[in-house]
Enzyme design. Sequence first.
Site, PDB file in Angstrom:
ATOM      1  N   ASP A   1       5.899   6.004  -6.468  1.00 47.48           N
ATOM      2  CA  ASP A   1       4.674   6.436  -5.819  1.00 47.48           C
ATOM      3  C   ASP A   1       4.524   7.933  -5.717  1.00 47.48           C
ATOM      4  O   ASP A   1       5.352   8.561  -6.219  1.00 47.48           O
ATOM      5  CB  ASP A   1       4.361   5.756  -4.509  1.00 47.48           C
ATOM      6  CG  ASP A   1       5.111   6.002  -3.433  1.00 47.48           C
ATOM      7  OD1 ASP A   1       6.100   6.947  -3.649  1.00 47.48           O
ATOM      8  OD2 ASP A   1       5.293   5.390  -2.305  1.00 47.48           O
ATOM      9  N   ILE A   2       3.651   8.571  -4.799  1.00 48.81           N
ATOM     10  CA  ILE A   2       3.620   9.937  -4.830  1.00 48.81           C
ATOM     11  C   ILE A   2       4.963  10.614  -4.235  1.00 48.81           C
ATOM     12  O   ILE A   2       5.222  11.650  -4.140  1.00 48.81           O
ATOM     13  CB  ILE A   2       2.245  10.519  -4.159  1.00 48.81           C
ATOM     14  CG1 ILE A   2       2.122   9.823  -2.659  1.00 48.81           C
ATOM     15  CG2 ILE A   2       1.114  10.337  -4.816  1.00 48.81           C
ATOM     16  CD1 ILE A   2       1.162  10.304  -1.845  1.00 48.81           C
TER      17      ILE A   2
ATOM     18  N   ARG B   1       3.360   1.516  -4.477  1.00 49.12           N
ATOM     19  CA  ARG B   1       4.599   0.840  -3.880  1.00 49.12           C
ATOM     20  C   ARG B   1       3.985   0.548  -2.256  1.00 49.12           C
ATOM     21  O   ARG B   1       4.567   0.654  -1.343  1.00 49.12           O
ATOM     22  CB  ARG B   1       5.820   1.833  -3.582  1.00 49.12           C
ATOM     23  CG  ARG B   1       7.078   0.804  -3.163  1.00 49.12           C
ATOM     24  CD  ARG B   1       8.204   1.874  -2.729  1.00 49.12           C
ATOM     25  NE  ARG B   1       8.609   2.894  -3.872  1.00 49.12           N
ATOM     26  CZ  ARG B   1       8.659   4.113  -3.849  1.00 49.12           C
ATOM     27  NH1 ARG B   1       8.719   4.816  -2.600  1.00 49.12           N
ATOM     28  NH2 ARG B   1       9.055   5.064  -4.672  1.00 49.12           N
ATOM     29  N   SER B   2       2.824  -0.024  -2.306  1.00 55.25           N
ATOM     30  CA  SER B   2       2.232  -0.464  -1.176  1.00 55.25           C
ATOM     31  C   SER B   2       3.058  -1.875  -0.844  1.00 55.25           C
ATOM     32  O   SER B   2       3.666  -2.557  -1.377  1.00 55.25           O
ATOM     33  CB  SER B   2       0.904  -1.023  -1.481  1.00 55.25           C
ATOM     34  OG  SER B   2       0.699  -2.268  -2.237  1.00 55.25           O
TER      35      SER B   2
ATOM     36  N   CYS C   1      -0.230 -13.400  -3.305  1.00 54.18           N
ATOM     37  CA  CYS C   1      -1.283 -13.853  -4.454  1.00 54.18           C
ATOM     38  C   CYS C   1      -1.000 -12.625  -5.869  1.00 54.18           C
ATOM     39  O   CYS C   1      -0.884 -13.061  -6.669  1.00 54.18           O
ATOM     40  CB  CYS C   1      -2.639 -13.844  -4.062  1.00 54.18           C
ATOM     41  SG  CYS C   1      -2.810 -15.094  -2.886  1.00 54.18           S
TER      42      CYS C   1
END
Lengths: 330, 330
Positions: free
Chosen positions: A209-210, A186-187, A151
Amino acid sequence: MATVPKTCKVILAESIARRLLEEVQETLRSIGNGKPRLAAFLANDDPAAVKYAEWSQKTCEENGFAFDLRRVDKEALEEELRLANVDGNVDGIIVYYPIWPENVSQDNYIKETVALEKDVEGLCFRHLSNMYHNARYLDPPANLKKSILPCTPLAILKILEHLHIYNPILADGNRLYGKTITVINRSEVIGRPLAALLANDGANVYSVDITGVQLYTRGQGIKNHRHQVEDKPGWGLKDVLPISDVVISGVPSESYKVPTELLRDGTVCINFSSYRNFDGPAIKEKASIYVPSVGKVTVACLLRNLVRLVANRPTDSDHQQARKDAFTEG
Amino acid sequence: MATVPKTCKVILAESIARRLLEEVQETLRSIGNGKPRLAAFLANDDPAAVKYAEWSQKTCEENGFAFDLRRVDKEALEEELRLANVDGNVDGIIVYYPIWPENVSQDNYIKETVALEKDVEGLCFRHLSNMYHNARYLDPPANLKKSILPCTPLAILKILEHLHIYNPILADGNRLYGKTITVINRSEVIGRPLAALLANDGANVYSVDITGVQLYTRGQGIKNHRHQVEDKPGWGLKDVLPISDVVISGVPSESYKVPTELLRDGTVCINFSSYRNFDGPAIKEKASIYVPSVGKVTVACLLRNLVRLVANRPTDSDHQQARKDAFTEG
């Protein structure tokens, strides 16, 4: 003297959500399948999840859907999901993650437990795999059942369409060709699928991301069909923000701010964190378009997916055809 | 698998011209002023000018305009223009340049000889000055008479609108904000006015000719109203092409080619030279959109300007009002 606005255009999620919900209602009427029911499983007490559940309930009820909020113990969740999977009164299932924040594989197990044909969030492996491979249907070669996109990534695509970042003069599947987009996050549920979807539509996407920067592309030129990923060792925001047309940020931290001074004049900025990742007053002097939140569009996409699940279900005549085929071929 | 095209989208001028001509005919019907007449003065034998005259004639006749091609000796041109300026049967005047290629100031003198209210190409100082100052009307503060923009720069703006490079979600006057555009050509009739117009709409514009690179902007941020020009000593195509979203080229040479390898993947490429400035097969693998020529859109803009001149003319009731005002105030 032409009138030039003093600050950038701020686009609220609500205006985009409203248009999507009109389309959803129209599709719902056209398939004429009564009042679809969404079963929502809340097995944590994350305040963001509770908030998302409340919005979902309100939007469902306002748009002709039934919404069952089921608060369950996390140990009972798998069994409850198995019951809902076979319950003819449940059309779609949503689960609020994370349930076991310390154990990703446990959450992944729950994602696979949800039946493919009721997975309204597109988090089953089959949906995700289709997405990463840029495949649109669950049942090739018949191609009657559309795959479901997660979603929030889907909501961000719909926002980019609304903002005319997708160029409608280009062919479908190529409408971001030539655009450079940075996604800060970047999950597995949002940032990574989003980067892949944008690259599949032709963009150069810097995923940050980190741990560093990765470049997602469809490869050299415009002929490739599926995204490629390349590490960019030593790169950081200082390298990617100044060359980005669009910056999409979703860092779950109140103190994090995207450094405004690194953005080019006229960048399109979208925040999907529940915190404000862009620095309010400064961003309006720098961006051309700023979307401060996406949540309401996400809920609209949830309902869009639910209608798609209902439309994907075999009709009675399909069943008769299948029985006939079985007899003929058997 | 989404269908991705094998090469870029090639957009022909004809399709854009057709839509503009429909609008022109509609405006012409709405002002109900008969059949406007364009007097076209050809005082050279430049083959490009002859070609442009032929196209103009054909398009005029197909769209309900009268076209008088007047071949005159260059020594008689000034006197002929003065007659046409006061001829009530002539609604607009076009002159094909260059007439004295070796003497720019002589051509400029001719441009000023054309009456402001019949200058269909917007080349009189007053029209050009309005354009460079981003002023839209000839008669402030009444603002009833619209200023005329030169046909080829206007055609290129119309093409960029058609290609969705102008973002309609942004406010008018700001729709190119955040875009980087290179214009290869800095002639007084096309390249320089075009760069200024694009900068006034919010773009960063690199104007390139054999003398070097200039950057046209609206200044820092989004609040400025009028473009600024800055020299970029030592810069060349190698610096500006890799950062450009759009590249517009008009080099009058058969051998000149924009170096394809310097363009970013997905650049929008527009050629306004009568020669092909982009390398045919290669550009289609690199660009997202390629417009190989603009001439037919230029002719459509010529008719658009002619209708605007007719609409700018005082009506009988304006004259009565003016007489009344003169008596009241005198």
